[in-house]
Write a protein that holds these residues in place. Structure first.
Motif, PDB file in Angstrom:
ATOM      1  N   LEU A   1       0.241   8.375   0.384  1.00  0.00           N
ATOM      2  CA  LEU A   1       0.661   6.940   0.480  1.00  0.00           C
ATOM      3  C   LEU A   1      -0.649   6.004   0.729  1.00  0.00           C
ATOM      4  O   LEU A   1      -0.629   5.514   1.716  1.00  0.00           O
ATOM      5  N   GLY A   2      -1.731   6.626   0.249  1.00  0.00           N
ATOM      6  CA  GLY A   2      -2.992   5.795   0.113  1.00  0.00           C
ATOM      7  C   GLY A   2      -2.539   4.190  -0.666  1.00  0.00           C
ATOM      8  O   GLY A   2      -1.413   3.899  -0.974  1.00  0.00           O
ATOM      9  N   TRP A   3      -3.600   3.424  -0.965  1.00  0.00           N
ATOM     10  CA  TRP A   3      -3.257   2.373  -1.608  1.00  0.00           C
ATOM     11  C   TRP A   3      -2.380   2.267  -2.675  1.00  0.00           C
ATOM     12  O   TRP A   3      -1.455   1.643  -3.047  1.00  0.00           O
ATOM     13  N   ALA A   4      -2.689   3.328  -3.536  1.00  0.00           N
ATOM     14  CA  ALA A   4      -2.019   3.319  -5.094  1.00  0.00           C
ATOM     15  C   ALA A   4      -0.627   3.749  -4.681  1.00  0.00           C
ATOM     16  O   ALA A   4       0.362   3.342  -5.438  1.00  0.00           O
TER      17      ALA A   4
ATOM     18  N   GLU B   1      -2.428 -11.857 -10.256  1.00  0.00           N
ATOM     19  CA  GLU B   1      -1.095 -12.327  -9.809  1.00  0.00           C
ATOM     20  C   GLU B   1      -0.268 -11.542  -9.236  1.00  0.00           C
ATOM     21  O   GLU B   1       0.381 -11.808  -8.311  1.00  0.00           O
ATOM     22  N   ARG B   2      -0.156 -10.324  -9.882  1.00  0.00           N
ATOM     23  CA  ARG B   2       0.623  -9.279  -9.278  1.00  0.00           C
ATOM     24  C   ARG B   2       0.334  -7.997 -10.197  1.00  0.00           C
ATOM     25  O   ARG B   2      -0.012  -8.017 -11.093  1.00  0.00           O
ATOM     26  N   ILE B   3       0.528  -6.899  -9.415  1.00  0.00           N
ATOM     27  CA  ILE B   3       0.232  -5.761 -10.184  1.00  0.00           C
ATOM     28  C   ILE B   3       0.959  -5.803 -11.578  1.00  0.00           C
ATOM     29  O   ILE B   3       1.986  -5.787 -11.566  1.00  0.00           O
ATOM     30  N   GLY B   4       0.231  -5.393 -12.598  1.00  0.00           N
ATOM     31  CA  GLY B   4       0.552  -5.730 -13.801  1.00  0.00           C
ATOM     32  C   GLY B   4       1.771  -5.118 -14.348  1.00  0.00           C
ATOM     33  O   GLY B   4       2.310  -3.831 -13.678  1.00  0.00           O
TER      34      GLY B   4
ATOM     35  N   GLU C   1       1.362   0.693  -2.546  1.00  0.00           N
ATOM     36  CA  GLU C   1       1.435  -0.570  -3.410  1.00  0.00           C
ATOM     37  C   GLU C   1       2.006  -0.576  -4.788  1.00  0.00           C
ATOM     38  O   GLU C   1       2.642  -1.298  -5.213  1.00  0.00           O
ATOM     39  N   ILE C   2       1.509   0.618  -5.420  1.00  0.00           N
ATOM     40  CA  ILE C   2       1.939   0.748  -6.935  1.00  0.00           C
ATOM     41  C   ILE C   2       2.981   1.337  -7.057  1.00  0.00           C
ATOM     42  O   ILE C   2       4.249   0.895  -7.759  1.00  0.00           O
ATOM     43  N   TRP C   3       3.196   2.689  -6.854  1.00  0.00           N
ATOM     44  CA  TRP C   3       4.171   3.470  -7.121  1.00  0.00           C
ATOM     45  C   TRP C   3       5.431   3.673  -6.277  1.00  0.00           C
ATOM     46  O   TRP C   3       6.585   3.696  -6.852  1.00  0.00           O
ATOM     47  N   LEU C   4       5.503   3.769  -5.004  1.00  0.00           N
ATOM     48  CA  LEU C   4       6.466   3.667  -4.293  1.00  0.00           C
ATOM     49  C   LEU C   4       7.473   2.517  -4.457  1.00  0.00           C
ATOM     50  O   LEU C   4       8.627   2.796  -4.926  1.00  0.00           O
TER      51      LEU C   4
END
Length: 351
Positions: A12-15, A308-311, A18-21
């Motif tokens: 649970l680093g940044w990716a 704007e938001r993670i694409g 913020e992206i996957w979970l």
């Protein structure tokens, strides 16, 4: 599968955070059954927390999404694959050709597929470029570059430490560039590779990224990055196509720009945009086609972008992920074979 894909998120680093979970939790095709991260706060997750990947079994999980620091990628993926657990692994999949060999053996041992987390090829503008390449005739040359004005990540942190990251701009931005051109090149080998690296900006506080919550405050922290901030390479395929690549975390430019240009016997398709999350980006995307002295602008569908938001490219990649779980001939493995075989030849001290 008869129901949602049962998935565990490892790291649970940044990716991962913020992206996957959040995307996996929201996506109807997936069911997040657990998270593995010894440093995570279970009260903040809303899903079961496991202390170690040893608790993951192929009977209870259909897929492991692995988003740990680079130097842990191959070790964790190898263990999971060998136990028959499919793995969706954040880029870079591996850091050396030896690690690539180990992952290939683990895939065969466990009979589980390894997929790579690299979303650039799922962007609407990149897919439009793929469609336009049908009109260029026989492909002769490809130029790809991602040049940031400023954007060195976590200077002094693991991202700029060779022993932990495995490299700098090459394994970070360069991976996305090579993955985006892989569908254009097809299943083809590379016969020649030459390149240079430099580190003019990596230890300058004023060149650090400032668009992520975990980025350091400019002027704080110590220097000490020992990876490259810029790589320039030239590749030649076995069927005679040349590929020029540049990836830069920082430069003297005013904007962060990504360029992809495909030259062929009948025309040239060129895409100008900006990959990634930087707000210091090119305004939108422009795709053009040039032939016989005439250049036309190719219409592109509007799409939200990373600033704007993670694409949407990440959502689109998840949409297609369930079908890829049964595809052992994933082209991502070809990308690994194309260039990681040469990664150990980068000069010491520059990743």
């Amino acid at each position: 599968m008869n129901g949602p894909v049962r998935v565990v998120v490892v790291g649970l680093g940044w990716a991962g955070r913020e992206i996957w979970l959040p995307r996996l939790i929201e996506h109807p095709a997936f069911e997040v059954t657990a998270v593995v991260d010894p440093a995570a706060d279970p009260a903040l997750l809303g899903v079961p927390l496991l202390g170690d990947i040893a608790a993951i079994t192929s009977e209870t999980v259909d897929l492991a999404v692995v988003a740990v620091p680079n130097h842990l990628h191959a070790d964790i993926a190898e263990k999971l694959l060998a136990r028959g657990i499919p793995v969706f692994l954040e880029k870079p999949v591996c850091l050396t050709s030896a690690e690539a060999d180990r992952l290939a053996v683990a895939e065969r041992t466990g009979g589980a597929v390894l997929l790579a987390g690299s979303a650039a090829r799922y962007r609407t503008d990149v897919r439009a470029l793929y469609e336009r390449t049908a009109a260029v005739g026989r492909i002769r040359h490809i130029d790809v570059s991602w040049v940031r004005a400023r954007g060195v990540p976590d200077s002094g942190g693991w991202f700029t430490q060779a022993r932990l990251a495995g490299g700098g701009a090459l394994v970070d931005l360069g991976w996305h560039l090579l993955d985006s051109v892989a569908p254009i090149l097809g299943l083809v080998g590379i016969t020649q590779v030459v390149g240079t690296v430099c580190d003019d900006f990596v230890n300058s506080a004023g060149e650090r990224a400032g668009w992520r919550d975990d980025s350091p405050v400019p002027g704080s922290g110590a220097a000490g990055g020992d990876v490259e901030d810029t790589v320039r390479g030239f590749l030649v395929t076995e069927d005679g196509v040349s590929v020029a690549l540049r990836a830069s975390w920082a430069s003297h430019e005013a904007r962060d720009v990504t360029l992809s240009k495909v030259e062929g016997s009948a025309g040239v398709a060129s895409l100008r945009c900006t990959f990634g999350f930087s707000p210091n980006r090119e305004g939108g995307s422009d795709l053009t086609f040039t032939s016989a002295g005439e250049t036309t602008l190719v219409p592109l569908a509007a799409e939200r972008i990373g600033a704007e938001r993670i694409g949407a490219e990440y959502d689109r990649q998840l949409d297609e992920l369930p079908a890829l779980l049964g595809d052992s001939a994933s082209i991502h493995r070809v990308v690994v074979g194309l260039w990681m075989e040469k990664s150990e030849e980068v000069p010491a001290g520059l990743g």
